[in-house]
Scaffold this motif. Structure first.
Motif, mmCIF file in Angstrom:
data_model
loop_
_atom_site.group_PDB
_atom_site.id
_atom_site.type_symbol
_atom_site.label_atom_id
_atom_site.label_comp_id
_atom_site.label_asym_id
_atom_site.label_seq_id
_atom_site.Cartn_x
_atom_site.Cartn_y
_atom_site.Cartn_z
ATOM 1 N N TRP A 50 25.630 -12.654 -30.510
ATOM 2 C CA TRP A 50 26.731 -12.583 -29.556
ATOM 3 C C TRP A 50 26.225 -12.888 -28.156
ATOM 4 C CZ3 TRP A 50 26.508 -9.075 -25.495
ATOM 5 C CH2 TRP A 50 25.553 -8.062 -25.601
ATOM 6 N N GLN A 51 27.159 -13.338 -27.340
ATOM 7 C CA GLN A 51 26.894 -13.558 -25.914
ATOM 8 C C GLN A 51 28.091 -13.067 -25.131
ATOM 9 O OE1 GLN A 51 25.538 -17.436 -24.650
ATOM 10 N NE2 GLN A 51 24.588 -17.863 -26.629
ATOM 11 N N GLY A 82 37.860 -15.514 -15.925
ATOM 12 C CA GLY A 82 37.401 -14.394 -15.125
ATOM 13 C C GLY A 82 37.297 -13.081 -15.864
ATOM 14 N N ALA A 83 37.776 -13.014 -17.106
ATOM 15 C CA ALA A 83 37.730 -11.778 -17.888
ATOM 16 C C ALA A 83 36.511 -11.769 -18.799
ATOM 17 C CB ALA A 83 39.011 -11.627 -18.703
ATOM 18 N N ARG A 84 35.984 -10.596 -19.052
ATOM 19 C CA ARG A 84 34.811 -10.450 -19.911
ATOM 20 C C ARG A 84 35.182 -10.710 -21.371
ATOM 21 N NH1 ARG A 84 32.169 -4.737 -18.845
ATOM 22 N NH2 ARG A 84 30.357 -5.693 -19.859
ATOM 23 N N CYS A 85 34.319 -11.421 -22.054
ATOM 24 C CA CYS A 85 34.525 -11.732 -23.468
ATOM 25 C C CYS A 85 33.195 -11.648 -24.195
ATOM 26 C CB CYS A 85 35.125 -13.130 -23.626
ATOM 27 S SG CYS A 85 35.246 -13.713 -25.351
ATOM 28 N N VAL A 86 33.176 -10.940 -25.298
ATOM 29 C CA VAL A 86 32.009 -10.945 -26.181
ATOM 30 C C VAL A 86 32.265 -12.002 -27.249
ATOM 31 C CG1 VAL A 86 30.636 -9.635 -27.843
ATOM 32 C CG2 VAL A 86 31.450 -8.535 -25.747
ATOM 33 N N ALA A 87 31.569 -13.124 -27.134
ATOM 34 C CA ALA A 87 31.703 -14.218 -28.103
ATOM 35 C C ALA A 87 30.693 -13.983 -29.219
ATOM 36 C CB ALA A 87 31.454 -15.564 -27.428
ATOM 37 N N VAL A 88 31.199 -13.770 -30.423
ATOM 38 C CA VAL A 88 30.370 -13.406 -31.571
ATOM 39 C C VAL A 88 30.325 -14.574 -32.546
ATOM 40 C CG1 VAL A 88 30.009 -11.737 -33.431
ATOM 41 C CG2 VAL A 88 31.134 -11.015 -31.292
ATOM 42 N N GLY A 89 29.145 -14.872 -33.044
ATOM 43 C CA GLY A 89 28.995 -15.831 -34.121
ATOM 44 C C GLY A 89 28.560 -15.124 -35.388
ATOM 45 N N SER A 110 36.923 -2.008 -25.540
ATOM 46 C CA SER A 110 37.811 -1.638 -24.440
ATOM 47 C C SER A 110 37.371 -2.263 -23.118
ATOM 48 C CB SER A 110 37.882 -0.114 -24.293
ATOM 49 O OG SER A 110 36.596 0.417 -23.972
ATOM 50 N N GLU A 111 36.116 -2.726 -23.061
ATOM 51 C CA GLU A 111 35.573 -3.316 -21.836
ATOM 52 C C GLU A 111 35.599 -4.839 -21.870
ATOM 53 O OE1 GLU A 111 31.684 -1.687 -22.029
ATOM 54 O OE2 GLU A 111 32.246 0.221 -21.089
ATOM 55 N N ALA A 112 35.481 -5.416 -23.070
ATOM 56 C CA ALA A 112 35.432 -6.878 -23.201
ATOM 57 C C ALA A 112 36.023 -7.267 -24.551
ATOM 58 C CB ALA A 112 33.990 -7.378 -23.082
ATOM 59 N N PHE A 113 36.954 -8.192 -24.514
ATOM 60 C CA PHE A 113 37.594 -8.667 -25.750
ATOM 61 C C PHE A 113 36.545 -9.322 -26.643
ATOM 62 C CE2 PHE A 113 39.949 -11.557 -28.451
ATOM 63 C CZ PHE A 113 41.097 -10.856 -28.771
ATOM 64 N N ARG A 114 36.606 -9.028 -27.934
ATOM 65 C CA ARG A 114 35.649 -9.596 -28.878
ATOM 66 C C ARG A 114 36.301 -10.734 -29.669
ATOM 67 N NH1 ARG A 114 32.079 -4.413 -31.187
ATOM 68 N NH2 ARG A 114 31.154 -3.919 -29.133
ATOM 69 N N LEU A 115 35.769 -11.930 -29.465
ATOM 70 C CA LEU A 115 36.209 -13.137 -30.168
ATOM 71 C C LEU A 115 35.092 -13.579 -31.093
ATOM 72 C CD1 LEU A 115 38.057 -15.682 -30.569
ATOM 73 C CD2 LEU A 115 36.851 -16.684 -28.609
ATOM 74 N N CYS A 116 35.378 -13.731 -32.374
ATOM 75 C CA CYS A 116 34.343 -14.074 -33.358
ATOM 76 C C CYS A 116 34.672 -15.389 -34.043
ATOM 77 C CB CYS A 116 34.213 -12.964 -34.397
ATOM 78 S SG CYS A 116 32.961 -13.287 -35.670
ATOM 79 N N VAL A 117 33.672 -16.275 -34.119
ATOM 80 C CA VAL A 117 33.755 -17.482 -34.937
ATOM 81 C C VAL A 117 32.873 -17.234 -36.155
ATOM 82 C CG1 VAL A 117 33.538 -19.978 -35.023
ATOM 83 C CG2 VAL A 117 34.022 -18.859 -32.839
#
Length: 392
Positions: A264-265, A271-278, A297-304
């Motif tokens: 993840w990164q 401008g919003a925090r996002c946790v990009a998960v692979g 709750s602090e950063a939306f988690r988006l996973c590919v």
């Protein structure tokens, strides 16, 4: 009596096929060597076809071409009879109920709208689409929709969406399977279509880019044409691992992608925090470790994730949206029944479409191409997703 017996055998044959295809789906979802999987695939086909002989042949409990007799005798006959009865229950009850449930299933509440536009490329480009890869003859089979491309516009209302993401667009492209057929012209034309509209905020690439070493050279010129306002995210699929995955990752990076791998990164999107998960599991291990990631709750988690089999993992780890491919919608979809062969441990459950579980949403695309260029009632697809807040 013979008519009733044959009807019962036909129903049990359906159940027998369901059982063996379910095992095949499960095995193809696992990180097993390709050679044994191919052997098992052919063995599965032979075993399915052999069912009437197992029941009605000379060794079966009801030998149709011998003097009929009451079941009894050796353990083989008892075993075949017990198996046939189990298949009869599965084919006559379980399979119809599952099919009915799937047919009546409504889209999750998060689906605001869905619209698909189909491009029939054969009248436009003809033989130029076929290329020089394996399976060229399959492209000419009647009913093959391999050159009918679906561009799906999907709007989702997600809980917990950052306010700044209201109206965010994501272009999801998966399973290109570069190997010569379809030709490079096919992919050029698809990318022409994908880049014709407004530039998306995010581009997400779901893996299975190549099926030969030589076609790694297509990654840069083709996928480099896809641009995003915020980020291009990518993971590898199981097919890529046979063609020097380090070089595939390097080609993707050169094409402007952030290659997430099994990790993840934290990135900023509007401008919003996002946790990009692979997630490249189960073929790449260990899976992503999110213990150090910001809380959902602090950063939306988006996973590919290449495969939708990781959806329950995503739901357990606070992933708000997961994008997956791999299963190609089954490739061949039968009227009423739908998909049959789906390489997933969950069988047909997540073959394509939108699914919701415990606050997480999964979008499964049918992929742009495949190693076997065969599609029946299951067109190749790319998806443009627009996110809106659940409140709006």
């Amino acid at each position: 009596m013979i008519t009733l017996l044959l009807f019962a055998v036909a129903v049990a044959w359906v159940g027998h096929a369901c059982v063996w295809v379910a095992v095949l789906n499960n095995l193809y979802a696992r990180p097993l060597p390709k050679g044994p999987l191919k052997v098992w695939r052919f063995a599965t086909g032979a075993t399915i076809l052999a069912f009437p002989w197992l029941v009605l042949g000379p060794l079966g409990p009801y030998p149709l071409f011998d003097q009929p007799h009451e079941p009894g005798g050796g353990p083989l006959e008892h075993g075949l009879l017990a198996y046939a009865v189990a298949c009869l229950a599965f084919g006559g009850l379980v399979f119809p109920l599952v099919t009915l449930h799937r047919a009546l299933r409504k889209p999750p509440a998060c689906v605001v709208s869905e619209y698909t536009r189909t491009l029939d490329l054969w009248p436009e480009l003809g033989e130029k689409l076929v290329g020089d890869g394996k399976g060229q003859s399959a492209t000419r089979l009647p009913g093959n929709g391999v050159f009918k491309f679906d561009f799906t516009e999907l709007t989702l209302a997600l809980p917990g969406l950052p306010p700044a993401w209201d109206g965010l667009t994501i272009l999801f492209v998966s399973d290109l399977h570069f190997h010569g057929t379809p030709s490079r012209l096919y992919f050029e034309r698809i990318i022409d279509e994908l880049t014709a509209g407004p530039e998306p905020d995010l581009v997400c690439l779901g893996g299975d880019f190549v099926d030969t070493d030589a076609h790694r050279a297509w990654i840069g010129p083709l996928l480099g044409r896809l641009h995003a306002k915020e980020a291009k995210l990518a993971v590898l699929g199981n097919h890529d691992l046979y063609h020097d995955p380090a070089r595939v990752r390097a080609e993707l990076a050169a094409a402007g992608c952030t290659v997430l791998g099994n990790g993840w990164q934290e990135i900023r999107v509007r401008g919003a925090r996002c946790v990009a998960v692979g997630h490249e599991g189960p073929w790449v291990r260990p899976g992503p470790d999110l213990s150090g990631a910001p809380h959902p709750s602090e950063a939306f988690r988006l996973c590919v994730s290449h495969t939708p089999d990781n959806f329950y993992w995503g739901a357990a780890h606070g992933v708000g949206l997961m994008l997956s491919g791999h299963v190609h919608g089954g490739g061949i979809r039968v009227p009423v029944i739908g998909s049959i062969f789906v390489p997933s441990v969950y069988g047909r459950r997540f073959d394509c479409g939108v699914f919701a579980e415990r606050g997480s949403v999964l979008v499964v695309g049918r992929g742009v191409s495949g190693k076997e260029p065969l599609r029946v009632r299951c067109n190749p697809q790319a998806i443009r997703i627009t996110l809106v807040s659940a409140a709006s």
